[in-house]
Every structure is written in structure tokens, then in C-alpha cells.
Design a protein around this motif. Sequence first.
Motif, short mmCIF file in Angstrom:
data_model
loop_
_atom_site.label_atom_id
_atom_site.label_comp_id
_atom_site.label_asym_id
_atom_site.label_seq_id
_atom_site.Cartn_x
_atom_site.Cartn_y
_atom_site.Cartn_z
N GLU A 46 0.63 -1.08 -0.26
CA GLU A 46 0.13 0.53 0.15
C GLU A 46 1.06 0.77 0.04
OE1 GLU A 46 -4.21 -1.98 1.93
OE2 GLU A 46 -2.45 -0.66 3.70
N MET A 47 2.10 1.15 1.15
CA MET A 47 2.42 2.46 0.83
C MET A 47 3.57 2.60 -0.37
SD MET A 47 4.06 5.40 2.87
CE MET A 47 4.25 5.82 1.98
N ASN A 48 4.28 1.39 -1.10
CA ASN A 48 4.32 1.94 -2.71
C ASN A 48 3.29 2.00 -3.63
OD1 ASN A 48 6.87 0.45 -1.86
ND2 ASN A 48 6.30 -1.45 -2.48
N ILE A 49 2.41 1.92 -3.26
CA ILE A 49 1.19 2.36 -4.18
C ILE A 49 0.79 3.70 -3.97
CG2 ILE A 49 -1.71 2.61 -4.91
CD1 ILE A 49 -1.19 -0.57 -4.29
N LEU A 50 1.16 4.56 -2.70
CA LEU A 50 0.78 5.90 -2.41
C LEU A 50 1.73 6.45 -3.01
CD1 LEU A 50 -0.82 7.98 -0.53
CD2 LEU A 50 0.48 7.01 1.27
N ASP A 51 3.19 6.20 -2.61
CA ASP A 51 4.36 6.78 -3.41
C ASP A 51 4.80 6.93 -4.74
OD1 ASP A 51 5.44 6.75 -0.82
OD2 ASP A 51 6.61 5.19 -1.38
N ASN A 52 3.77 5.92 -5.54
CA ASN A 52 3.60 6.10 -6.88
C ASN A 52 2.26 6.87 -7.45
OD1 ASN A 52 5.56 4.87 -8.26
ND2 ASN A 52 3.90 2.56 -7.75
N ASN A 53 1.39 7.26 -6.54
CA ASN A 53 0.11 7.94 -6.41
C ASN A 53 0.64 9.39 -6.86
OD1 ASN A 53 -1.34 6.28 -7.57
ND2 ASN A 53 -2.33 5.58 -5.87
N CYS A 54 1.39 9.32 -5.55
CA CYS A 54 2.27 10.81 -5.34
C CYS A 54 2.40 11.27 -6.25
CB CYS A 54 2.41 10.72 -3.90
SG CYS A 54 2.24 10.58 -2.58
N GLU A 55 3.72 10.24 -6.95
CA GLU A 55 4.80 11.36 -8.14
C GLU A 55 3.55 10.97 -9.48
OE1 GLU A 55 8.23 11.63 -9.45
OE2 GLU A 55 7.97 10.37 -8.36
N TYR A 56 2.81 10.81 -9.53
CA TYR A 56 1.45 10.34 -10.14
C TYR A 56 0.62 12.24 -10.18
CZ TYR A 56 -2.22 9.76 -13.92
OH TYR A 56 -4.19 10.44 -14.25
N TYR A 57 0.26 12.75 -9.00
CA TYR A 57 -0.53 13.32 -8.63
C TYR A 57 0.56 14.70 -8.30
CZ TYR A 57 -4.67 11.04 -9.21
OH TYR A 57 -5.63 9.78 -9.68
N GLY A 58 1.67 14.50 -9.13
CA GLY A 58 2.93 15.66 -8.47
C GLY A 58 4.03 16.21 -7.75
N ILE A 59 3.57 15.34 -6.98
CA ILE A 59 4.40 15.31 -5.68
C ILE A 59 5.64 13.90 -6.05
CG2 ILE A 59 4.44 14.87 -3.08
CD1 ILE A 59 1.56 15.46 -2.84
N SER A 60 6.57 14.13 -6.58
CA SER A 60 7.85 13.38 -6.28
C SER A 60 8.54 12.39 -5.14
CB SER A 60 8.90 14.30 -7.46
OG SER A 60 9.69 15.18 -5.78
N LYS A 61 8.71 11.22 -5.37
CA LYS A 61 9.07 10.96 -4.95
C LYS A 61 10.90 11.22 -4.35
CE LYS A 61 7.53 6.18 -7.14
NZ LYS A 61 8.28 5.12 -7.83
N ARG A 62 11.43 11.74 -4.57
CA ARG A 62 13.33 12.48 -4.06
C ARG A 62 11.75 13.10 -2.97
NH1 ARG A 62 16.73 14.59 -2.71
NH2 ARG A 62 18.33 14.82 -3.46
#
Length: 561
Positions: free
Chosen positions: A37-53
Amino acid sequence: MDLNNTKLDLGNNIINQLKNFQQKFKIIQKEYITTAEMNILDNNCEYYGISKRMLMENAGIQAYNEVINHEKQVENTTYAEIYLFCGKGNNGGDGFVLARHLSNPHRVNVVLLNDEDEIKTQESKENFDIINNIYKFGNINIYNLKKDFEQLFLNISYKLDTIANEDECKKKILFVDAMLGTGISGNLRYPYDKCIESLNLLKNNVNYNNYIDIISLDTETKGLISDKIITFHNYKDEYNEDNFNNLNSSEKSNNKNKTILKEIGIPDYINYLIGIGELKSLSKTETDSHKGNNGRTLVIGGSKDYYGAPIFSAVAASKIVDVVTVATVIPVAIALKNYPELMIKEFKGEYFNKHHVEELASISKNYDSIVLGCGIGLNPNTKEFLEKYLNKILSEKESMPKLIIDADAIKLINPLDSDDLNKNLNEKNKELYIKLFTDKNIIFTPHKGEFEYIKPILKELSDIYQSNIVLKGKIDIVFNKNNIKLNMTGNAGMTIGGTGDILAGLIAGFSAKNDPYVSACAGVFINGLAGDYLNKQIGYNYNSRDILNVMPKILHNYLDF
């Protein structure tokens, strides 16, 4: 949210409306999050403009602040040396960021448990490169544990001896665990196992334990005994009820007391949005896989009145799984002969009836997922068939595939007027309702009108239901007892007939080898993306065949996002 009309009002605060929806159907979101679930959330953050970096940087800063606070808790105590043990994933990346911030006031040693070229993610690699540049100027030491193991722990023991022999004894050594985080099963491998063993030996040594602090980032690496855990965004799955209940009372208390939860800049609304993360979390086709390895789906549907619905559903599933069979009646079977990619199981008659139950229940065991209801009709014989078929397969849970219940099958489950519902629940159909709505492998896919047939049942069974619901609309709502998310893809062009059948097929295809809830989320997301792509290319004037035709392109583009 208007619960009577089951729609979202975009003019008001969606989060507040969602919380009302949660209360209505007693959705109790978990107090922890799994690794997946955390991996999904990380990727969704990236998709909506909040980078993993950015998230990694925020995690490192939060960890830095907590480390400094931890150091100050004992008056006049300072860290003479800090060792950060970093793995090859994002947990290690958090450690690299923390090392950079700690390198100004402290002597910092970054200990890699893998070679540099084994670092997995781009953001972790970028942060290690920064550490490497600092290392050239002498503020940070970098060690490779595989190469430097014996000498490293000899040096640590020597430093601890020196500190222990000093008069004032106000210095300590800090060990930071940024090794593996969550999601580790089985025994640890070298050098992780030897590293954990060595750190625990130091911590348990009566001559050293007063001079050692161990802080874990996100979670303790398996087997380590930490003084504090700095976890990010949400508690991780090691705190879930099953694992937590295996601990004794003192361990439970200790785990709670030593865990600090820190926010890293993920807005609340991101938790409620479906995105690329669900799609990327799905199992991938292996290059050496064989026929059937990637799933088998059975579509049960069609009648003399509806030919297209089961075909749309089956073709959609065929874009994902290896084998798709359509079980249908004679009129539809004739039309299916134009679709050689689909297998056909033909049953006599114009509608399904009770005489089809035994054979259909028997072949159902050979599939990973089933779509039930597309075009099946509302014939009284069909209602009898549906009840007997469901009772049959639900009594054999061990062999039951994932089950997607769509369209007319939803109406047939509870065809009575709402005034008669309580009587219905309390008498002959209560056992079937309980079987259906307490099974985590079942997904209902109603639109607004169809939802009215099952909404009273959900309310009645609100304390015990476990099934997954995809409430289709302008904004799709996907929920179960512990989760609720919104899908924002799609457009008005998708009001055309057949899009719901395609969605049922996509969800069935994904769920053949994946978690039902995640599959439902991925299905509505990709279905809407296909519609959005067509809207951008040609406007609203597309149909369901167009969606099927572009689906492979959309899957390819977004799986590689």
C-alpha cells in the motif's frame, strides 16, 4: 456526498463527503499501511505531482530533527560517532538524506550493505551520489559492509571501549537502521543477518549498552532491537492486529512507546485517490511464462435479449489474461463465433436456468476469476439459476475464484421492493447475502441505479461485510470495510453502452492474479484513461469498441509511466 443519489458534489469538500460515506457504511480504515500500500501511495504521489525525491527528502529531514531531539533528551550527551546502515531500497535512500543533514554537526559513517550499483531506485541513487560528493571532502566516511565487516565492527568496539573509559561518560554512538524496512519475509541473508546479529550483541553487552542508541527508520529491520522507530506517514504493517497480538504485553507497550510517527508532506486527499500506483502494483507477465500462467477468466452472461455485454467483457479480459471462456446460451454462442480469441461454453436455451448450475459450477473451479451477470437478463428462470449457482460455488470457498458480480446479476440478488427487504433479509435469502457480502474475493460493480438494490443489504450487514464495491459514476467510488478511494479518470463520453461490461472484464482480468480491491481500483482507473485518451483524440464521439481497441496502448503507456 448525497447518499440518496450516491454522487459526489464537486462544489463542496470531497473529503468531508467521503467521511460521511464512511460513517454511513461503517468503513473503518486501518491504522496501519502495508508495504504494498505504501508503494502504491508513493507512485500515486508521483502521478499527482509530488515526487518521490521530495518525499525522501522530507523523510530525511524529519528523521534528522528527531535524531537531534533524541540526542538532547539526556543533558550534556552528544553522539561521538554516527553509523547509518543503508540498504539498497528507499529505506536506504532515507538514510542517505539523513546522513547528509547529520554530516554538518556530527561525524557520520555511511555503511552500505550492498554494492553501489545494486541501489534500486533513482531517487536513492541520486541521494547516494550527493553523499559520495560529500565523502570526497572528508565530512562523511563510506564503507561497504561486505568488504569492511570485520574491521568496521572492531573499530566500533574500540571506540565504545574508549567512550566507556572516559571520566564523564557523556558520549554515545548512534546506529541508524535504514536497511530493509517492511515487507521482509523469511530469514535475512548475508550481510544483513550478520549485521543485525553484531548490532544486537553490542546493544546487549553490559559494558556498552549505556553508550549505544539504535534508531530505525520507518520500521525495525527484522530481528533488530531498536531504542526508537521513526515511521513516516502512517504506522506500517508490523503494527497490524495479527502481528501485534503475537507479542506479549510488555512487547506491545514497548513497540507503541518507542515509535514516533512523522508526516512527510503527503496531503490527506492523496490517500483517497486511485492512480498509477494501483496499476503498477499488479503482477507483470514474465518473459518465460506459459499459457495459463497469467490467468484464466470465465465470463458467465448473455441471453436472447443481450448479445454484446458478455462479448465486451470477455474481450476486455483477453487483453490481460491468457485464457478467456464465455459461458452462455445458444443465441449468444452463435455471435461469439466471430471472436476466435475467445473460447465458448454453450448451454441450451435462451436464458440460464437451474439445469445449468451443476456443470457451470464444476467448470468454474478451473478459472482464476469469473464475471457474472453481463447481459444475463431478468428472467425468473435466471433468478433461480443465479441463487442456486451462487449457493453452490460459495459453499466451496477453497476452490472459489475471484468473482465479479455485474449488471443484471446485481438486480437479481435482491429484486424485491425496499419495503420487503427486512423480511427478505430475515428469512430465505439471509444466508446467501451473508455468504456474498462477507467474502473478500467478491467484487460488485453497480452503477447508481443498481447500487440501490444492494445498498439496503450493505446497511443491514454493515458490521460484517467484507466484499468490494465499485460504485460507478462521474467519480467512481471503490470501497470495502477497510478502504475507500475515488477514481477521477473518465468523461461524459463513457455513458455509452458497454463501458460497464468492459470494466467488469478488466477487473476480472486484473484480479485473476492480484488482490481484488487493488484490481478494482486499477480497472476503473485504466478504463477511464482509455476514455480520456479517446476524448482528447476525437471528442465524445467514440464507442465501446474504440475503448477496447486503444486499451493495449493505454496499458503499455501507463505501466511504463
